[in-house]
Write a protein that holds these residues in place. Structure first.
Motif, PDB file in Angstrom:
ATOM      1  N   ILE A  37       0.761  -1.235  -0.077  1.00 13.25           N
ATOM      2  CA  ILE A  37       0.092  -0.189  -0.028  1.00 13.25           C
ATOM      3  C   ILE A  37       0.903   1.038   0.099  1.00 13.25           C
ATOM      4  O   ILE A  37       0.646   2.341  -0.581  1.00 13.25           O
ATOM      5  CB  ILE A  37      -1.062   0.115   1.177  1.00 13.25           C
ATOM      6  CG1 ILE A  37      -2.007   1.078   0.892  1.00 13.25           C
ATOM      7  CG2 ILE A  37      -0.362   0.221   2.469  1.00 13.25           C
ATOM      8  CD1 ILE A  37      -3.223   0.885   1.982  1.00 13.25           C
ATOM      9  N   HIS A  38       1.946   1.131   0.574  1.00 10.69           N
ATOM     10  CA  HIS A  38       2.876   2.524   0.755  1.00 10.69           C
ATOM     11  C   HIS A  38       3.310   2.638  -0.703  1.00 10.69           C
ATOM     12  O   HIS A  38       3.541   4.090  -1.295  1.00 10.69           O
ATOM     13  CB  HIS A  38       4.145   2.166   1.568  1.00 10.69           C
ATOM     14  CG  HIS A  38       3.817   1.934   3.049  1.00 10.69           C
ATOM     15  ND1 HIS A  38       4.611   1.245   3.787  1.00 10.69           N
ATOM     16  CD2 HIS A  38       2.712   2.410   3.799  1.00 10.69           C
ATOM     17  CE1 HIS A  38       4.031   1.301   5.036  1.00 10.69           C
ATOM     18  NE2 HIS A  38       3.141   1.881   5.076  1.00 10.69           N
TER      19      HIS A  38
ATOM     20  N   PRO B 229       2.935  14.507  -6.238  1.00  8.74           N
ATOM     21  CA  PRO B 229       3.344  14.835  -7.608  1.00  8.74           C
ATOM     22  C   PRO B 229       4.887  14.645  -7.351  1.00  8.74           C
ATOM     23  O   PRO B 229       5.805  14.779  -8.422  1.00  8.74           O
ATOM     24  CB  PRO B 229       2.899  16.307  -7.432  1.00  8.74           C
ATOM     25  CG  PRO B 229       2.235  16.594  -6.435  1.00  8.74           C
ATOM     26  CD  PRO B 229       2.143  15.194  -5.607  1.00  8.74           C
ATOM     27  N   LEU B 230       5.593  15.007  -6.255  1.00  9.34           N
ATOM     28  CA  LEU B 230       6.861  14.899  -5.841  1.00  9.34           C
ATOM     29  C   LEU B 230       7.256  13.602  -5.378  1.00  9.34           C
ATOM     30  O   LEU B 230       6.664  12.977  -4.752  1.00  9.34           O
ATOM     31  CB  LEU B 230       7.253  16.171  -4.995  1.00  9.34           C
ATOM     32  CG  LEU B 230       7.132  17.540  -5.546  1.00  9.34           C
ATOM     33  CD1 LEU B 230       7.508  18.668  -4.696  1.00  9.34           C
ATOM     34  CD2 LEU B 230       7.754  17.610  -6.824  1.00  9.34           C
ATOM     35  N   GLU B 231       8.349  13.350  -5.721  1.00 13.36           N
ATOM     36  CA  GLU B 231       8.771  11.893  -4.832  1.00 13.36           C
ATOM     37  C   GLU B 231       9.106  11.858  -3.508  1.00 13.36           C
ATOM     38  O   GLU B 231       9.917  12.692  -3.048  1.00 13.36           O
ATOM     39  CB  GLU B 231      10.294  11.531  -5.773  1.00 13.36           C
ATOM     40  CG  GLU B 231      10.607  10.146  -5.835  1.00 13.36           C
ATOM     41  CD  GLU B 231      11.623   9.794  -6.766  1.00 13.36           C
ATOM     42  OE1 GLU B 231      12.692   9.062  -6.261  1.00 13.36           O
ATOM     43  OE2 GLU B 231      11.930  10.427  -7.726  1.00 13.36           O
ATOM     44  N   PRO B 232       8.030  11.122  -2.991  1.00 18.60           N
ATOM     45  CA  PRO B 232       8.130  11.012  -1.551  1.00 18.60           C
ATOM     46  C   PRO B 232       9.040   9.936  -1.039  1.00 18.60           C
ATOM     47  O   PRO B 232       9.414   9.063  -1.844  1.00 18.60           O
ATOM     48  CB  PRO B 232       6.903  10.605  -1.275  1.00 18.60           C
ATOM     49  CG  PRO B 232       6.249   9.934  -2.369  1.00 18.60           C
ATOM     50  CD  PRO B 232       7.091  10.288  -3.505  1.00 18.60           C
ATOM     51  N   TRP B 233       9.352   9.764   0.205  1.00 17.96           N
ATOM     52  CA  TRP B 233      10.266   8.751   0.876  1.00 17.96           C
ATOM     53  C   TRP B 233       9.257   7.662   1.408  1.00 17.96           C
ATOM     54  O   TRP B 233       8.162   7.874   1.843  1.00 17.96           O
ATOM     55  CB  TRP B 233      11.052   9.118   2.036  1.00 17.96           C
ATOM     56  CG  TRP B 233      12.266   9.999   1.698  1.00 17.96           C
ATOM     57  CD1 TRP B 233      12.189  11.255   1.542  1.00 17.96           C
ATOM     58  CD2 TRP B 233      13.324   9.485   1.614  1.00 17.96           C
ATOM     59  NE1 TRP B 233      13.547  11.923   1.211  1.00 17.96           N
ATOM     60  CE2 TRP B 233      14.214  10.705   1.190  1.00 17.96           C
ATOM     61  CE3 TRP B 233      14.098   8.364   1.751  1.00 17.96           C
ATOM     62  CZ2 TRP B 233      15.525  10.632   0.851  1.00 17.96           C
ATOM     63  CZ3 TRP B 233      15.579   8.260   1.456  1.00 17.96           C
ATOM     64  CH2 TRP B 233      16.129   9.236   1.207  1.00 17.96           C
ATOM     65  N   ALA B 234       9.703   6.289   1.309  1.00 13.53           N
ATOM     66  CA  ALA B 234       8.730   5.181   1.782  1.00 13.53           C
ATOM     67  C   ALA B 234       9.739   4.284   2.161  1.00 13.53           C
ATOM     68  O   ALA B 234      10.958   4.133   1.527  1.00 13.53           O
ATOM     69  CB  ALA B 234       7.875   4.775   0.634  1.00 13.53           C
TER      70      ALA B 234
ATOM     71  N   HIS C 176       6.580 -10.168  -4.189  1.00 21.47           N
ATOM     72  CA  HIS C 176       7.746  -9.229  -3.272  1.00 21.47           C
ATOM     73  C   HIS C 176       7.794  -7.901  -3.997  1.00 21.47           C
ATOM     74  O   HIS C 176       7.535  -7.897  -5.315  1.00 21.47           O
ATOM     75  CB  HIS C 176       8.918  -9.911  -3.332  1.00 21.47           C
ATOM     76  CG  HIS C 176       8.875 -11.453  -2.578  1.00 21.47           C
ATOM     77  ND1 HIS C 176       8.628 -11.613  -1.448  1.00 21.47           N
ATOM     78  CD2 HIS C 176       8.822 -12.525  -3.357  1.00 21.47           C
ATOM     79  CE1 HIS C 176       8.619 -12.886  -1.054  1.00 21.47           C
ATOM     80  NE2 HIS C 176       8.562 -13.594  -2.153  1.00 21.47           N
ATOM     81  N   MET C 177       8.094  -7.110  -3.152  1.00 23.14           N
ATOM     82  CA  MET C 177       8.095  -5.715  -3.626  1.00 23.14           C
ATOM     83  C   MET C 177       9.449  -5.479  -4.527  1.00 23.14           C
ATOM     84  O   MET C 177      10.478  -5.879  -4.417  1.00 23.14           O
ATOM     85  CB  MET C 177       8.401  -4.570  -2.232  1.00 23.14           C
ATOM     86  CG  MET C 177       8.898  -3.398  -2.873  1.00 23.14           C
ATOM     87  SD  MET C 177       7.195  -2.552  -3.679  1.00 23.14           S
ATOM     88  CE  MET C 177       5.991  -2.495  -2.276  1.00 23.14           C
TER      89      MET C 177
ATOM     90  N   MET D 265      10.638   1.966  -5.405  1.00 22.59           N
ATOM     91  CA  MET D 265       9.810   1.076  -5.639  1.00 22.59           C
ATOM     92  C   MET D 265       8.770   0.946  -6.981  1.00 22.59           C
ATOM     93  O   MET D 265       8.576   2.049  -7.424  1.00 22.59           O
ATOM     94  CB  MET D 265       8.722   1.170  -4.640  1.00 22.59           C
ATOM     95  CG  MET D 265       9.407   0.862  -3.011  1.00 22.59           C
ATOM     96  SD  MET D 265       8.232   0.720  -1.772  1.00 22.59           S
ATOM     97  CE  MET D 265       7.886   2.497  -1.356  1.00 22.59           C
ATOM     98  N   ILE D 266       8.633  -0.194  -7.465  1.00 26.60           N
ATOM     99  CA  ILE D 266       7.739  -0.280  -8.712  1.00 26.60           C
ATOM    100  C   ILE D 266       6.590  -0.650  -8.475  1.00 26.60           C
ATOM    101  O   ILE D 266       6.081  -1.520  -7.580  1.00 26.60           O
ATOM    102  CB  ILE D 266       8.416  -1.333  -9.522  1.00 26.60           C
ATOM    103  CG1 ILE D 266       9.896  -1.228  -9.811  1.00 26.60           C
ATOM    104  CG2 ILE D 266       7.630  -1.533 -10.906  1.00 26.60           C
ATOM    105  CD1 ILE D 266      10.440   0.165 -10.597  1.00 26.60           C
TER     106      ILE D 266
END
Length: 64
Positions: free
Chosen positions: A3-4, A12-17, A30-31, A38-39
């Motif tokens: 879900i992350h 719109p901007l690249e966040p951290w996860a 698997h992620m 992350m794809i």
């Protein structure tokens, strides 16, 4: 963790996860991480299915 990636993809901007690999035995998929990113899965829903290992750990089951 699945879900992350979907939530992060809405910004719109690249966040951290954060990503942890300890839940890997719980799911068949698997992620996927490529070049540090992350794809997002193109599978339906969150893109994961429960593994046979998780089903073996399940004590009670319910059908709806």
């Amino acid at each position: 963790m699945a879900i992350h990636s979907h939530l992060a993809a809405t910004y719109p901007l690249e966040p951290w996860a954060e990503h942890f690999d300890w839940p890997d035995p719980l799911f068949n998929e698997h992620m996927e991480i490529k070049d540090g990113r992350m794809i997002v899965s193109d599978r339906p829903g969150l893109g994961v299915t429960l593994s046979d290992q998780l089903r073996a750990w399940t004590v009670n089951t319910y059908e709806i």
